[in-house]
Scaffold this motif. Sequence first.
Motif, short mmCIF file in Angstrom:
data_model
loop_
_atom_site.label_atom_id
_atom_site.label_comp_id
_atom_site.label_asym_id
_atom_site.label_seq_id
_atom_site.Cartn_x
_atom_site.Cartn_y
_atom_site.Cartn_z
N TYR A 52 0.89 -1.17 0.00
CA TYR A 52 -0.04 0.05 0.30
C TYR A 52 0.89 1.30 0.14
O TYR A 52 0.44 2.39 -0.55
N GLU A 53 1.91 0.97 0.72
CA GLU A 53 2.85 2.36 0.80
C GLU A 53 3.32 2.83 -0.76
O GLU A 53 3.60 4.10 -0.74
N THR A 54 3.29 1.90 -1.48
CA THR A 54 3.73 2.19 -2.97
C THR A 54 2.74 2.93 -3.75
O THR A 54 3.20 3.71 -4.73
N LEU A 55 1.66 3.05 -3.20
CA LEU A 55 0.48 4.09 -3.82
C LEU A 55 0.83 5.50 -3.67
O LEU A 55 0.74 6.40 -4.19
N ALA A 56 1.58 5.74 -2.39
CA ALA A 56 1.99 7.21 -2.09
C ALA A 56 3.43 7.45 -2.67
O ALA A 56 3.56 8.65 -2.73
N ASP A 57 4.08 6.24 -2.91
CA ASP A 57 5.49 6.71 -3.02
C ASP A 57 5.96 5.30 -4.17
O ASP A 57 6.26 4.42 -3.62
N PRO A 58 5.85 5.52 -5.41
CA PRO A 58 6.13 4.66 -6.28
C PRO A 58 7.62 4.14 -6.46
O PRO A 58 7.82 3.05 -6.90
N ASP A 59 8.48 4.80 -5.69
CA ASP A 59 9.75 4.34 -5.69
C ASP A 59 9.98 3.30 -4.41
O ASP A 59 11.22 2.96 -4.18
N TYR A 60 9.10 3.17 -3.70
CA TYR A 60 9.20 2.46 -2.33
C TYR A 60 9.26 0.95 -2.68
O TYR A 60 8.65 0.32 -3.40
N ASP A 61 10.64 0.40 -1.99
CA ASP A 61 10.76 -0.78 -2.44
C ASP A 61 10.07 -1.88 -1.33
O ASP A 61 10.58 -2.24 -0.47
N TRP A 62 8.79 -2.18 -1.64
CA TRP A 62 8.13 -2.66 -0.84
C TRP A 62 8.39 -4.20 -0.32
O TRP A 62 8.28 -4.71 0.64
N ARG A 63 8.99 -4.80 -1.39
CA ARG A 63 9.45 -6.36 -1.31
C ARG A 63 10.62 -6.21 -0.22
O ARG A 63 10.57 -7.31 0.45
N ALA A 64 11.55 -5.44 -0.67
CA ALA A 64 12.74 -5.40 0.46
C ALA A 64 12.38 -5.08 1.83
O ALA A 64 12.92 -5.51 2.79
N GLU A 65 11.38 -3.95 2.01
CA GLU A 65 10.96 -3.65 3.26
C GLU A 65 10.19 -4.91 4.07
O GLU A 65 10.45 -4.90 5.08
N TYR A 66 9.49 -5.55 3.21
CA TYR A 66 8.83 -6.50 3.76
C TYR A 66 9.61 -7.80 4.09
O TYR A 66 9.33 -8.29 5.20
N GLU A 67 10.69 -8.03 3.21
CA GLU A 67 11.64 -9.08 3.76
C GLU A 67 12.21 -8.70 5.08
O GLU A 67 12.48 -9.49 6.08
N ARG A 68 12.87 -7.48 5.31
CA ARG A 68 13.39 -7.11 6.31
C ARG A 68 12.26 -7.20 7.43
O ARG A 68 12.73 -7.52 8.74
N ASP A 69 11.13 -6.54 7.30
CA ASP A 69 10.10 -6.85 8.53
C ASP A 69 9.85 -8.16 9.02
O ASP A 69 10.09 -8.72 9.93
N MET A 70 9.80 -9.13 7.94
CA MET A 70 9.53 -10.54 8.32
C MET A 70 10.89 -10.88 9.15
O MET A 70 10.89 -11.65 9.98
N LEU A 71 11.90 -10.82 8.86
CA LEU A 71 13.45 -11.09 9.31
C LEU A 71 13.27 -10.44 10.88
O LEU A 71 13.72 -11.38 11.76
N GLU A 72 12.95 -9.33 11.14
CA GLU A 72 12.72 -8.80 12.42
C GLU A 72 11.86 -9.62 13.20
O GLU A 72 12.09 -9.54 14.63
N ALA A 73 10.44 -9.72 12.83
CA ALA A 73 9.48 -10.03 13.20
C ALA A 73 9.42 -11.58 13.78
O ALA A 73 9.07 -11.93 14.79
N LEU A 74 9.86 -12.44 12.70
CA LEU A 74 9.69 -13.68 12.77
C LEU A 74 11.00 -14.52 12.84
O LEU A 74 11.18 -15.91 13.00
N GLY A 75 12.00 -14.01 12.35
CA GLY A 75 13.35 -14.58 12.32
C GLY A 75 13.55 -15.39 11.01
O GLY A 75 12.83 -15.48 10.28
#
Length: 577
Positions: A554-577
């Motif tokens: 959803y964040e890419t709707l405000a910022d098309p340059d937002y690397d959502w996949r990279a941020e998601y992977e980082r998010d999952m690594l921190e939250a779930l290991g």
Amino acid sequence: MDPWAACEHQVRAFLQRLGRGHPRYAEALTLQSRLQENIAQARLYGDTETRRAERAQVLDALNRLALEALGAALQDLAGEPSPHTATPGKRDIQVGGDVVGSVLITGDGNVVNLPAGRPAVPPPAGSELSPVARAQVRIYAADGKDVVGAGFLTGRREVLTCAHVVRAALGLTGHAPEPPPGSIPLDFPLLPSPNRLTARVVRWRPQDDLAVLELAADLPAGAEPAPLVEGGDLWGHPFRAFGFPAGHPEGVWAGGVVRGPNARGWLQIEDTKETGYRVQAGFSGAPVWDDALGGVVGMVSAAERDPAVRAALIVPTSILRKACPDAIPGRPSTLPSNPFTDILAVRDPARFVGRERLLERVLRLLETGSVALVGERKIGKSSILWQLKRQLESSGSVLFWDFFEPAPAQQLLRETVGHLGGSGDTWEDFRRAVRGRRVTLLLDELDLALERGFDLDTLRGCRALCQREAGFRLVTASRARPGDIFPKPEKGSTPWDFLHPTEVGSFTEEEARRLLDHPWAPEAPRFDGATCRELIALSGRHPYRLQRAAYHRYETLADPDYDWRAEYERDMLEALG
């Protein structure tokens, strides 16, 4: 051996078998391009969960396409000879022609005409039409034979197109200062039943290359107006458009990015891909759908003739509104807040989406006994406990113990006894306070119970209360089953055998889609069908993963340059290991 070489070979074999003349060749070519880009990144930077999920999605789409178009799976096509390989006495199968229609030259030399009015290639079975597809119009010459351009629905019966498309449809030369008379045939090519309709010109703005047509009959089933949106600086926003270039009366999709306005105020768009179709002659009147804003930001009016220059000009929404003041508005240019912000347990019942059936099941089990919710981290167990608390409070006392908090069981007992109107901090004090009452005790993070002093004897006490007190129920939530948390007693019954184990697993496909529809935030734009499928595949339907994937997308709707996949992977690594 390269682990992806066989996959690439299968896809190349499929394209060869399909042939360039097949109406779905462009779709297959686009999927091949996505697959090659994915594999190239995996080779350069290593494979990741995200790349594997994306690759699986593309391969699944290619396999479905192969089955629908050729009746064979990808793996069955590899190594087989192409049906277009010349054989003695036969000619290659080719498809060609101009905008009037197409011809099929069969193996024995016969020429079969394919009329321009045939329906566009339908989407795969089970797929969902996007809003722009529901509004898409194909416009014919007055005699109904040639396709002359595109248009799109903007109101109950209003269709917007280019003035020069109308002149072509009516066979006019030069400029017409007044709305030209005459009946214009058109249809909605992407609907399942694209019946031919007629329309007349009701608004005429040749200075802006705009014309509004009014349909003579009611809309076909499934047709919907496309929302017009304005978003300020659109530079870099991804777009899609559907048009009818020469030789493709059934239509093709093109995409790229929006650039800036020229001195006239029209917007420049560009195709940034090396393969696939570009916006060109035949796209005039087509709506340009902005994937970031979720609406139409303009209409194609002119395109470069030089195929090396993959650019075109569109009339922006601000000018389109002059011709269509009653067009339905899109969502505001200020993007509504991201609806996918739940990280901890969901307490708001309006946001508790996807677990309704499981909650009902637990409530039914509590009518006759106690329950142990078991599931992996972040799967939604705590959210179910909070919804149980909300629903059960109207019929009795509900006590919530969260063992994640560093409070000893004795302190929890003292607070609970006080809440029930008693005093003391022993199990006997708790048993007296519960006697004769309807009480439900909810224990979250039972995996930590022993650390907090909630031991095997305390669990035995809960079991005894459930046997003696008709109104007492216990619900636990943990990653491990209670039998794997507490030590097995040397004598007597297992103290956890009164708990009905209930697994909390991933969403079903339907539950995941309902979450992505975010009914608690109707003002926020919804993802299209393809994006939903991508998010579901990426998350494996795990509720927390899905929520976080949707948040970053959803964040890419405000910022098309937002690397959502990279941020998601980082998010999952921190939250779930």
